[in-house]
Design a protein around this motif. Structure first.
Motif, PDB file in Angstrom:
ATOM      1  N   ASP A 397      42.756  44.728  49.373  1.00  0.00           N
ATOM      2  CA  ASP A 397      42.098  43.449  49.602  1.00  0.00           C
ATOM      3  C   ASP A 397      40.625  43.464  49.238  1.00  0.00           C
ATOM      4  O   ASP A 397      40.073  42.434  48.851  1.00  0.00           O
ATOM      5  CB  ASP A 397      42.299  42.980  51.052  1.00  0.00           C
ATOM      6  N   ASP A 398      39.950  44.613  49.326  1.00  0.00           N
ATOM      7  CA  ASP A 398      38.522  44.653  48.986  1.00  0.00           C
ATOM      8  C   ASP A 398      38.313  44.286  47.514  1.00  0.00           C
ATOM      9  O   ASP A 398      37.483  43.424  47.186  1.00  0.00           O
ATOM     10  CB  ASP A 398      37.951  46.050  49.261  1.00  0.00           C
ATOM     11  N   ASN A 399      39.051  44.926  46.625  1.00  0.00           N
ATOM     12  CA  ASN A 399      38.915  44.607  45.207  1.00  0.00           C
ATOM     13  C   ASN A 399      39.410  43.203  44.892  1.00  0.00           C
ATOM     14  O   ASN A 399      38.861  42.520  44.021  1.00  0.00           O
ATOM     15  CB  ASN A 399      39.683  45.626  44.363  1.00  0.00           C
ATOM     16  N   ILE A 400      40.424  42.763  45.613  1.00  0.00           N
ATOM     17  CA  ILE A 400      40.951  41.416  45.380  1.00  0.00           C
ATOM     18  C   ILE A 400      39.920  40.358  45.765  1.00  0.00           C
ATOM     19  O   ILE A 400      39.712  39.385  45.028  1.00  0.00           O
ATOM     20  CB  ILE A 400      42.281  41.228  46.139  1.00  0.00           C
ATOM     21  N   MET A 401      39.234  40.550  46.894  1.00  0.00           N
ATOM     22  CA  MET A 401      38.179  39.601  47.281  1.00  0.00           C
ATOM     23  C   MET A 401      37.057  39.604  46.256  1.00  0.00           C
ATOM     24  O   MET A 401      36.486  38.557  45.930  1.00  0.00           O
ATOM     25  CB  MET A 401      37.621  39.941  48.659  1.00  0.00           C
ATOM     26  N   ASP A 402      36.757  40.782  45.707  1.00  0.00           N
ATOM     27  CA  ASP A 402      35.705  40.867  44.696  1.00  0.00           C
ATOM     28  C   ASP A 402      36.116  40.137  43.429  1.00  0.00           C
ATOM     29  O   ASP A 402      35.304  39.449  42.792  1.00  0.00           O
ATOM     30  CB  ASP A 402      35.398  42.335  44.394  1.00  0.00           C
ATOM     31  N   LEU A 403      37.396  40.244  43.069  1.00  0.00           N
ATOM     32  CA  LEU A 403      37.882  39.537  41.882  1.00  0.00           C
ATOM     33  C   LEU A 403      37.825  38.021  42.063  1.00  0.00           C
ATOM     34  O   LEU A 403      37.508  37.291  41.131  1.00  0.00           O
ATOM     35  CB  LEU A 403      39.312  39.971  41.562  1.00  0.00           C
ATOM     36  N   VAL A 413      34.892  40.864  34.312  1.00  0.00           N
ATOM     37  CA  VAL A 413      36.262  40.499  33.960  1.00  0.00           C
ATOM     38  C   VAL A 413      36.604  39.100  34.470  1.00  0.00           C
ATOM     39  O   VAL A 413      37.471  38.410  33.912  1.00  0.00           O
ATOM     40  CB  VAL A 413      37.258  41.541  34.526  1.00  0.00           C
ATOM     41  N   GLY A 414      35.908  38.648  35.494  1.00  0.00           N
ATOM     42  CA  GLY A 414      36.124  37.303  36.031  1.00  0.00           C
ATOM     43  C   GLY A 414      35.848  36.218  35.023  1.00  0.00           C
ATOM     44  O   GLY A 414      36.429  35.128  35.094  1.00  0.00           O
ATOM     45  N   ASP A 415      34.993  36.487  34.044  1.00  0.00           N
ATOM     46  CA  ASP A 415      34.695  35.486  33.025  1.00  0.00           C
ATOM     47  C   ASP A 415      35.919  35.224  32.151  1.00  0.00           C
ATOM     48  O   ASP A 415      36.180  34.078  31.753  1.00  0.00           O
ATOM     49  CB  ASP A 415      33.524  35.956  32.167  1.00  0.00           C
TER      50      ASP A 415
END
Length: 640
Positions: A397-403, A413-415
């Motif tokens: 969930d930590d990386n998912i919230m960051d994404l 990568v969000g761009d």
């Protein structure tokens, strides 16, 4: 800006005694001007309202090679003729445009109060043109309409913007629809949000507002909505409320709302799990309606006039997400941010829901694209550098919230993810086999490998893979092999006709779906409101005509039969576990039902409505735009 519509005899114009103000507000953001179009009876009745009016207005204003994020694209906000009236669940509004997510016709539906307030301000729809020179918001105070600076709200989240605008206006009753930072940055799955958690989530309508430099629309209305026969409407509505309240699932529905679907979807084996690799989640009992009700729920919310109160207010009481409070999740969000990402922690689902609502992005598309990236990294299809050094894993969930944050602010990568399915495919074409989408819209949270009707519903939806157009999976699972492909095609067509009808009328479909409310009653509501007698059959015919119109929009924008297909995973990757382990869809069966579907709709073998169908739909003016597409398809066939 005001256009003339076909002149009709005054006697016909006078037939409508209620249901409409017959006024469309046009707002030209480029010129900072507004005008009011008087709508005649022929237009009002032919397209009913909501999605119907929106689709026709999009058709009238669209240009070839339209840039969805360009100033020439319009956006229409249209409640229906039943919105704001005394009847169950009459708080729905359609928002229509050319979608920046898909590049074709798009609409999204929002509940709450924003459409009701627009009707109380004396308008049946708003059409927004052009682009403001600075970030602005539209202030509608009955007939006093102003374009105001929104510089103060730049970068604010949707929930914060709504609160702050009301405070600045000095009236807590003002209704606000707004975009978050994702909309400002034209993230292609950006939402329009209202009423602290109601979202027009699909097809990127928030990005369209962002492209127009419009942060919000604030509305205060004080006018009555005209009704032809108030006594009749009241009588029918009183009975409707009684009927709904006596249903054996009514009280349970109020407690759990759509969260009860988690258990159903998992039990029948259609729950998206780890990017649709599977359709059964072995930890579903940790994210279901019982968990929500027992440990998180602190209140209910409802749209205008709705006794079902499906909105669940939830609070995380402890842990790293303590203090997170949000209206939600509903099923789609819990599935796409939960099982689809391998998350079995309800705290994390609520936090993801909150971030998506505040940033203003669609939870279905967000959960889908993050799932794609986790699977891609797991399989070595993308590198660690591609995902900004995040070693992506299911349930992290930590990386998912960051994404989620990276998508909203277009960072790293969000761009790429912010440009949706087509942006991801452009950068990483090797990911095509693991992306579940139709026409660029990520698939809703129901697996289609177990039901060809669900695959057909996704494949032929005019906006892409969205369950709101057709949800026939339950009926097919119930019927099994007892019926043939024509019956299955007819079921999909009926869903694609009755469900959009609710959007046109401005009411919610859930009383019909969940509590078995008789759809014939809506014809009675409409007749009482307008003073003109309508049967359900006549209303369905009008809805079908609008489906032919949105099909024509998409054909004009280059869509072909090749676009009417469910995700490749439906054919190529059998379900791994659960009651349908080993099940995948037959490509031959799908092509056969698609042929049948086209014939039943009156479309040719390429999916283009025939001239006869368009004439029968009172869309003669559309024919000339279809002929070049038909000739182009014939030329391709002759070369082959």
């Amino acid at each position: 800006m005001q256009r003339s519509r076909p002149v009709v005899p005054e006697v016909i114009t006078m037939r409508i005694k209620g249901g409409y103000h017959n006024r469309i507000l046009h707002v030209d953001l480029t010129k900072c001007k507004t005008s009011v179009e008087q709508v005649n009876s022929k237009f009002a009745l032919k397209y009913i309202g909501g999605r119907g009016w929106g689709a026709r207005l999009v058709w009238e204003h669209m240009k070839e090679n339209c840039d969805p994020l360009g100033p020439d694209n319009i956006i229409v906000i249209a409640p229906g003729p039943l919105s704001g009236l005394y009847l169950p669940a009459s708080g729905k509004t359609s928002i229509c445009s050319i979608s920046p997510t898909t590049g074709i016709y798009g609409d999204s539906n929002i509940g709450g109060m924003i459409g009701v307030e627009l009707r109380q301000a004396g308008f049946d729809a708003i059409v927004i043109h052009g682009r403001s020179s600075e970030l602005s918001y539209l202030w509608i105070d009955d007939d006093d309409i102003q374009l105001m600076s929104a510089a103060k709200y730049q970068g604010m989240g949707s929930i914060e913007t709504e609160h702050q605008l009301r405070e600045d206006i000095g009236d807590e009753t003002v209704k606000v629809a707004s975009i978050g930072p994702a909309g400002e940055k034209m993230v292609r799955m950006a939402c329009i949000s209202a009423d602290w958690g109601r979202n027009a989530g699909r097809t990127g309508m928030g990005a369209v507002l962002g492209s127009k430099n419009l942060k919000a629309i604030a509305i205060r209305g004080s006018k009555d909505i005209p009704v032809a026969d108030l006594a009749r409407l009241t009588k029918i509505s009183n009975q409707a409320y009684k009927t709904l309240s006596k249903h054996n699932l009514f009280e349970f529905w109020q407690r759990q709302g759509l969260m009860s679907v988690i258990d159903y979807a998992n039990t029948v084996g259609i729950l998206p799990t780890r990017n649709f690799k599977d359709a059964y989640f072995d930890e579903a009992e940790k994210i279901n309606g019982d968990v929500m009700e027992l440990n998180y729920k602190i209140g209910d919310t409802a749209c205008f006039g709705c006794p079902m109160a499906c909105g669940n207010v939830n609070l995380v009481k402890d842990g790293k997400y303590a203090g997170t409070v949000i209206e939600g999740p509903e099923y789609e969000t819990a599935a796409m941010l939960g099982s689809n990402l391998g998350i079995s922690d309800f705290d994390a689902i609520l936090r993801g829901n909150y971030l998506c609502d505040e940033y203003g992005i669609d939870t279905i598309t967000t959960g889908s694209l993050i799932g794609v990236m986790i699977e891609a990294y797991e399989k070595g299809l993308v590198s660690l550098d591609d995902v900004d050094g995040m070693a992506l894993q299911w349930g992290d969930d930590d990386n998912i919230m960051d994404l989620i944050r990276k998508i909203a602010f277009r960072e790293g990568v969000g761009d790429t993810l912010a440009d949706g399915v087509y942006g991801v495919i452009k950068r990483w074409p090797q990911l095509i086999p693991i992306i579940s989408h139709v026409k660029g819209l990520d698939q809703s949270a129901y697996d289609a490998r177990v039901a060809v009707t669900m695959a057909l519903g996704y494949g032929t939806s005019d906006i892409g893979a969205h369950h709101a157009r057709a949800w026939p999976v339950a009926k097919e699972l119930e019927m099994g092999e007892k019926w043939d492909l024509q019956q299955k095609a007819d079921l999909v067509i009926y869903h694609q006709t009755v469900r959009p009808l609710f959007d046109m009328l401005g009411v919610c479909r859930l009383p019909w779906i969940e509590l078995g409310f008789d759809e014939n009653t809506y014809a009675e509501f409409y007749s009482a409101a307008t003073g003109i007698e309508f049967t359900l059959k006549k209303l369905l015919n009008l809805s079908n005509n609008v489906y032919n119109l949105t099909r024509a929009i998409n054909i004009r924008l280059g869509m072909t039969r090749a676009d009417d297909k469910p995700p490749e995973r439906v054919f190529n990757d059998p379900i791994k576990t659960g009651p349908h382990a080993g099940k995948a869809l037959s490509r031959e069966e799908y092509e056969n039902i698609l042929d049948i579907y086209y014939r039943r709709r009156g479309w040719d073998i390429d999916g283009i409505p025939t001239d006869e169908t368009l004439i029968a739909s009172d869309l003669e003016d559309v024919i000339k735009y279809m002929e070049p597409k038909r000739k182009s398809n014939n030329a391709v066939k002759s070369r082959k």
